[in-house]
Design an enzyme around this catalytic site. Structure first.
Site, PDB file in Angstrom:
ATOM      1  N   LYS A   1       0.854  -1.063   0.209  1.00  0.00           N
ATOM      2  CA  LYS A   1       0.027   0.033   0.057  1.00  0.00           C
ATOM      3  C   LYS A   1       0.779   1.043  -0.115  1.00  0.00           C
ATOM      4  CE  LYS A   1      -4.240   0.317   2.373  1.00  0.00           C
ATOM      5  NZ  LYS A   1      -4.934   0.151   3.780  1.00  0.00           N
TER       6      LYS A   1
HETATM    7  C1  E4P Z   1      -8.373   1.081   3.536  1.00  0.00           C
HETATM    8  O1  E4P Z   1      -7.568   0.454   3.070  1.00  0.00           O
HETATM    9  C2  E4P Z   1      -8.297   1.536   4.651  1.00  0.00           C
HETATM   10  O2  E4P Z   1      -7.455   0.896   5.699  1.00  0.00           O
HETATM   11  C3  E4P Z   1      -9.618   1.951   5.320  1.00  0.00           C
HETATM   12  O3  E4P Z   1     -10.734   1.349   4.640  1.00  0.00           O
HETATM   13  C4  E4P Z   1      -9.822   3.025   6.123  1.00  0.00           C
HETATM   14  O4  E4P Z   1     -11.321   3.192   6.618  1.00  0.00           O
HETATM   15  P1  E4P Z   1     -11.696   4.279   7.731  1.00  0.00           P
HETATM   16  O5  E4P Z   1     -11.813   5.620   6.799  1.00  0.00           O
HETATM   17  O6  E4P Z   1     -12.686   3.726   8.562  1.00  0.00           O
HETATM   18  O7  E4P Z   1     -10.393   4.524   8.709  1.00  0.00           O
END
Ligand code: E4P
Length: 292
Positions: free
Chosen positions: A102
């Site tokens: 990522k």
């Molecule tokens: C995606 O890969 C992220 O980890 C995630 O969906 C973030 O979500 P949030 O906005 O609930 O923190």
């Protein structure tokens, strides 16, 4: 649409995987991020090396539970250079053949993406909040595939629009997925859209309807979904995000150098306040673990 759990807790993976199986579905993969890993390790004061080692341990345990891709994020704050992300990304990619690296959707993140994609590492562009960012990911993928004659990797790379965080600021976050699917179709239909930051069962249903290849959601959202939320009910008072069309000049960019130039000159504007805020939050949560 494949289901991914957004969590840093292996026990939650066991629970949701079992629930999915019970309902005739599959929990295919995982997304982790610095905040989720920090939540799992909360209360500890450890060195940077120990934190990275524990992140790896958690990710490897999750890989034993799900059959598909597990995303692990490079550490990046506002001042992290691409070189540091490249080094971490290369290391993360060696952990397992089902790892996806990522990367933040920023200028430095794109410089890192160039090197990692060149080595055919599958990437997941995170903290995506605008159509310009989605366009940039697709254009970058198109360019690197051609310029470096890339052969197919294990999976296509992922694009992660954060639907819930856009809802939080009064915008119809799911519109970013809808418009992003159009942009993706135009340039790189092979990439996988990963609807992220899902907050409700309705987000799952909407993503499925739009043809998003993947979705990631927390355990409580899957519990709600598996309890039987089946229809899309439009009860949100959120502002529509109109489609943004890339202009001819942008579509003519054919090299990585031209792409980076478009970002630095601002012809292709990938800045978004929520991307910056998201990076700050990830870094703060991660740094809360590190002993000074
Ligand atoms: C995606 O890969 C992220 O980890 C995630 O969906 C973030 O979500 P949030 O906005 O609930 O923190």
């Amino acid at each position: 649409m494949k289901f991914l759990l957004d969590s840093g807790d292996p026990d939650e993976y066991r629970e949701i995987a079992a629930l999915a199986t019970e309902k005739g579905r599959e929990l295919w993969g995982a997304t982790t991020n610095p905040s989720l890993i920090a939540k799992k390790l909360a209360g500890q004061k450890i060195s940077k090396d120990e934190a990275f080692a524990l992140q790896k341990k958690i990710v490897l345990e999750i890989l034993e539970i799900v059959p598909g891709a597990v995303s692990a994020e490079v550490y990046a704050d506002a001042s992290t250079p691409a070189e540091a992300m490249i080094a971490q990304g290369r290391d993360i990619a060696t952990w397992h053949d089902r790892i996806v690296v990522k990367l933040p959707t920023t200028l430095e993140g794109f410089i890192a993406r160039t090197e990692l994609r060149k080595e055919n590492i599958v990437t997941n562009n995170t903290l995506v909040f605008s159509q310009q960012q989605i366009f940039a990911i697709c254009l970058h993928e198109q360019i690197v595939t051609k310029q470096f004659a890339l052969e197919g990797s294990k999976w296509p790379s992922f694009i992660s629009p954060f639907v819930g965080r856009l809802d939080d600021i009064g915008l119809q976050g799911i519109d970013l997925v809808a418009n992003g699917m159009k942009i993706k179709k135009l340039l790189t239909p092979e990439l996988w859209m990963l609807e992220a930051s899902a907050r409700t069962a309705q987000h799952i249903l909407e993503g499925e309807e739009l043809g998003s290849e993947l979705i990631t959601a927390p355990g409580k959202v899957y519990k709600e979904f598996f309890q039987g939320a089946t229809s899309i009910i439009d009860q949100k008072q959120l502002q529509t995000i109109p489609y943004w069309e890339p202009d001819e000049e942008l579509l003519k960019i054919e090299t990585v150098e031209g792409f980076i130039q478009a970002l630095t000159s601002g012809i292709l504007d990938i800045h978004h306040d929520l991307t910056e805020k998201g990076l700050i939050r990830f870094a703060e949560d991660w740094n809360s673990l590190i002993a000074s």
